[in-house]
Scaffold this motif. Structure first.
Motif, PDB file in Angstrom:
ATOM      1  N   GLY A 112       0.814  -1.219   0.000  1.00  0.00           N
ATOM      2  CA  GLY A 112       0.000   0.000   0.000  1.00  0.00           C
ATOM      3  C   GLY A 112       0.842   1.261   0.000  1.00  0.00           C
ATOM      4  N   GLN A 113       2.060   1.170   0.536  1.00  0.00           N
ATOM      5  CA  GLN A 113       2.957   2.325   0.550  1.00  0.00           C
ATOM      6  C   GLN A 113       3.388   2.692  -0.863  1.00  0.00           C
ATOM      7  OE1 GLN A 113       4.309   4.151   3.365  1.00  0.00           O
ATOM      8  NE2 GLN A 113       2.433   3.292   4.177  1.00  0.00           N
ATOM      9  N   ARG A 130      12.077   7.809  -1.517  1.00  0.00           N
ATOM     10  CA  ARG A 130      11.446   8.621  -0.472  1.00  0.00           C
ATOM     11  C   ARG A 130      10.547   7.809   0.460  1.00  0.00           C
ATOM     12  NH1 ARG A 130      13.124  13.105   1.089  1.00  0.00           N
ATOM     13  NH2 ARG A 130      11.011  13.526   1.808  1.00  0.00           N
ATOM     14  N   ILE A 131       9.933   6.763  -0.077  1.00  0.00           N
ATOM     15  CA  ILE A 131       8.922   6.048   0.706  1.00  0.00           C
ATOM     16  C   ILE A 131       9.417   4.676   1.175  1.00  0.00           C
ATOM     17  CG2 ILE A 131       6.513   5.257   0.761  1.00  0.00           C
ATOM     18  CD1 ILE A 131       6.863   8.296   0.185  1.00  0.00           C
ATOM     19  N   PRO A 134      13.549   4.418   3.134  1.00  0.00           N
ATOM     20  CA  PRO A 134      13.665   4.864   4.535  1.00  0.00           C
ATOM     21  C   PRO A 134      13.015   3.889   5.514  1.00  0.00           C
ATOM     22  CG  PRO A 134      12.952   6.685   3.132  1.00  0.00           C
ATOM     23  CD  PRO A 134      12.927   5.448   2.283  1.00  0.00           C
ATOM     24  N   GLN A 135      11.897   3.311   5.107  1.00  0.00           N
ATOM     25  CA  GLN A 135      11.242   2.338   5.991  1.00  0.00           C
ATOM     26  C   GLN A 135      12.014   1.022   6.024  1.00  0.00           C
ATOM     27  OE1 GLN A 135       6.836   2.188   5.720  1.00  0.00           O
ATOM     28  NE2 GLN A 135       7.023   3.763   4.161  1.00  0.00           N
ATOM     29  N   ARG A 138      15.302   1.066   8.184  1.00  0.00           N
ATOM     30  CA  ARG A 138      15.029   0.968   9.614  1.00  0.00           C
ATOM     31  C   ARG A 138      14.777  -0.484  10.017  1.00  0.00           C
ATOM     32  NH1 ARG A 138      10.957   5.452  10.416  1.00  0.00           N
ATOM     33  NH2 ARG A 138       9.522   3.702  10.198  1.00  0.00           N
ATOM     34  N   VAL A 211      11.893   7.063  14.822  1.00  0.00           N
ATOM     35  CA  VAL A 211      10.847   8.086  14.886  1.00  0.00           C
ATOM     36  C   VAL A 211       9.615   7.618  14.128  1.00  0.00           C
ATOM     37  CG1 VAL A 211      12.108  10.213  15.264  1.00  0.00           C
ATOM     38  CG2 VAL A 211      12.015   9.226  12.984  1.00  0.00           C
ATOM     39  N   GLY A 212       8.466   7.898  14.700  1.00  0.00           N
ATOM     40  CA  GLY A 212       7.239   7.496  14.020  1.00  0.00           C
ATOM     41  C   GLY A 212       6.797   6.128  14.454  1.00  0.00           C
ATOM     42  N   GLU A 213       7.722   5.321  14.954  1.00  0.00           N
ATOM     43  CA  GLU A 213       7.314   3.997  15.397  1.00  0.00           C
ATOM     44  C   GLU A 213       7.338   3.881  16.911  1.00  0.00           C
ATOM     45  OE1 GLU A 213       9.470   1.034  13.222  1.00  0.00           O
ATOM     46  OE2 GLU A 213       8.297   1.448  11.429  1.00  0.00           O
ATOM     47  N   ARG A 214       7.985   4.845  17.562  1.00  0.00           N
ATOM     48  CA  ARG A 214       7.956   4.800  19.021  1.00  0.00           C
ATOM     49  C   ARG A 214       7.086   5.938  19.541  1.00  0.00           C
ATOM     50  NH1 ARG A 214      12.523   8.824  20.124  1.00  0.00           N
ATOM     51  NH2 ARG A 214      13.773   8.278  18.347  1.00  0.00           N
ATOM     52  N   ALA A 215       6.569   5.759  20.736  1.00  0.00           N
ATOM     53  CA  ALA A 215       5.762   6.803  21.358  1.00  0.00           C
ATOM     54  C   ALA A 215       6.663   8.003  21.642  1.00  0.00           C
ATOM     55  CB  ALA A 215       5.157   6.290  22.644  1.00  0.00           C
ATOM     56  N   VAL A 216       6.150   9.196  21.303  1.00  0.00           N
ATOM     57  CA  VAL A 216       6.989  10.392  21.477  1.00  0.00           C
ATOM     58  C   VAL A 216       7.012  10.817  22.943  1.00  0.00           C
ATOM     59  CG1 VAL A 216       7.400  12.765  20.733  1.00  0.00           C
ATOM     60  CG2 VAL A 216       6.343  11.126  19.191  1.00  0.00           C
TER      61      VAL A 216
END
Lengths: 216, 251
Positions: A112-113, A130-131, A134-135, A138, A211-216
């Protein structure tokens, strides 16, 4: 026991040698592995086949054999010194595993990405850069860290082509002081410090990139 | 309305066929949408309605038949599909937000990369759109921290940032908890009221009744019946439509 401390100065250059072989091995492995992973996923059949052949051949034969092949086997073509031979062998070997790690990470990104990127009018290359990547990077980090640790330990095979890294150094020392067990244990301590530091660094990078996967 | 009929439709499909393996999913679809029209497509799962939608922006390529955008046909392999796609916004069932980018990052990405907009300019545009979907307080938040309804509103803002000529919605509320459906439908209704051309695959009958100019019922890869929402809902002609509506309205 305190007696052992006086051997540490002999081990320091050996540890440095282990580190040098490993670093170049990993660097070469990454430089080979990333393009090979893209080739492996490519729609171009020739590229895919070449990548598959490389991965299959390297993973299907022992690193020791590959090392001997480069150091002894290629002599008639090119005469490489022990250090570049070891770095190259380790790099080519790890390249195959790193390629598979990247491939798995890229494939694990939800389809879907890609669709979301393409539906916005982004080109294939833009969507990849870009999409997807980066994912994928990680997700590749934990298995990459694992692979780096394996590479560090595998660098001990360089002792067979007379590189004075940790294993060869400990054996040479033992042959003069007859403390085989103690010398091997000292080598083990150096390995543990280095693998420990390596996994700590990988964990730090993992955390920074999450970032984005952990609680801020 | 008669005047509109004469104008070139924004989207037109001509005898479109699509197979998945042996499965014949679209069996010759003729379909067109005029500017500012809101069309709702209903039908059971497997009826081909999502595939129809995905053929419009070439996420699926029709093997036979042609797809036109503003009267122009683009060859799916030889033509510049990216050029067509940037004019068509799409909202997915599973949102498909970019998890490694903030809300703002998600919305400015395509205007910068695809339209070549300056970052400052894209940011102003994006902030406007994010405000429009009611999420101004979430600009710097990552998608993971949002509820499903909020994610889908960001996805709508992201699609709108390309100033599309038509918006496609593929079951935009199907993955949402029931209490979150309303906020997404409200944003869609607002868009419809502003005159956005929309093609919506949904089972939200309220939206169909309130916002649709036309409702299409699909079954087994064909358009079975179409008409104004009040006609379709109160007085369907086809037996299959009746049976389907009975089923849907019971739930």
């Amino acid at each position: 026991m305190p007696d052992l401390f006086r051997y540490i100065p002999y081990f320091l250059p050996a540890a440095w040698m282990t580190l040098v072989i490993t670093s170049f091995g990993i660097l070469i492995g990454l430089l080979i592995g990333f393009p090979i992973s893209l080739a492996r996923l490519s729609k171009n059949k020739a590229a895919e086949l070449a990548a598959k052949a490389y991965i299959g051949f390297i993973r299907g034969t022992p690193l020791l054999l590959q090392l001997f092949f480069i150091y002894f086997g290629l002599v008639r073509l090119i005469r490489l010194d022990p250090l570049p031979s070891a770095a190259l062998a380790l790099g080519i070997h790890n390249g195959a595993y790193i390629a598979e790690i990247f491939r798995g990470a890229i494939q694990s990104v939800d389809k879907g990405q890609i669709e979301a990127g393409r539906a916005l009018g982004m080109s294939k290359a833009q969507t990849l850069r870009r999409i997807i990547l980066p994912q994928a990077f990680r997700r590749a980090l934990p298995p990459l860290g694992n692979q780096f640790i394996i590479a560090l330990k595998d660098s001990s095979l360089a002792s067979t082509i007379s590189i004075r890294e940790l294993v060869l150094t400990s054996r040479q020392l033992a042959s003069s002081n007859y403390m085989m067990m103690e010398m091997l244990m000292l080598a083990a301590v150096f390995y543990l410090i280095m693998t420990g530091a390596l996994s700590f660094i990988v964990h730090r990078i993992e955390y920074k990139m999450s970032v984005g996967e952990r609680a801020v | 309305m008669n005047e509109k009929k004469l104008a070139e439709p924004i989207v037109r499909l001509e005898k479109v066929h699509k197979h998945f393996g042996k499965l014949h999913v679209l069996k010759g679809i003729d379909f067109s949408v005029q500017e500012k029209e809101v069309v709702v497509i209903i039908g059971a799962s497997g009826s081909g309605k999502s595939t129809l939608l995905r053929c419009i922006n070439y996420l699926e390529v029709a093997e036979q038949g042609k797809v036109f955008l503003e009267g122009k046909h683009v060859h799916p392999t030889k033509g510049d599909i990216n050029h067509v796609r940037r004019e068509i916004g799409m909202v997915f069932q599973n949102f498909n937000l970019f998890p490694h980018m903030t809300v703002l990052g998600n919305v400015i990405e395509a205007p910068i990369r695809v339209r070549g907009m300056k970052k400052e300019e894209a940011t102003i545009l994006a902030k406007d759109l994010i405000a429009k979907v009611g999420l101004s307080d979430k600009l710097d938040v990552y998608p993971r921290m949002l509820s499903g309804g909020q994610k889908q509103r960001v996805a709508i803002a992201r699609a709108l940032a390309m100033s599309p000529k038509v918006m496609l919605f593929d079951e935009p509320t199907s993955a949402l908890d029931p209490e979150l459906v309303g906020e997404v439908i409200a944003v869609m209704k607002e868009l419809a009221d502003e005159g956005m051309t929309m093609i919506v695959v949904t089972h939200e009958m309220w939206f169909a009744k309130e916002a649709a100019d036309r409702v299409i019922y699909m079954d087994e890869g064909l358009i079975v019946e179409e008409g104004k929402p009040e006609e379709i809902f109160t007085n369907p002609r086809e037996e299959r439509t009746k049976a389907f509506l009975k089923q849907i309205l019971k739930d």
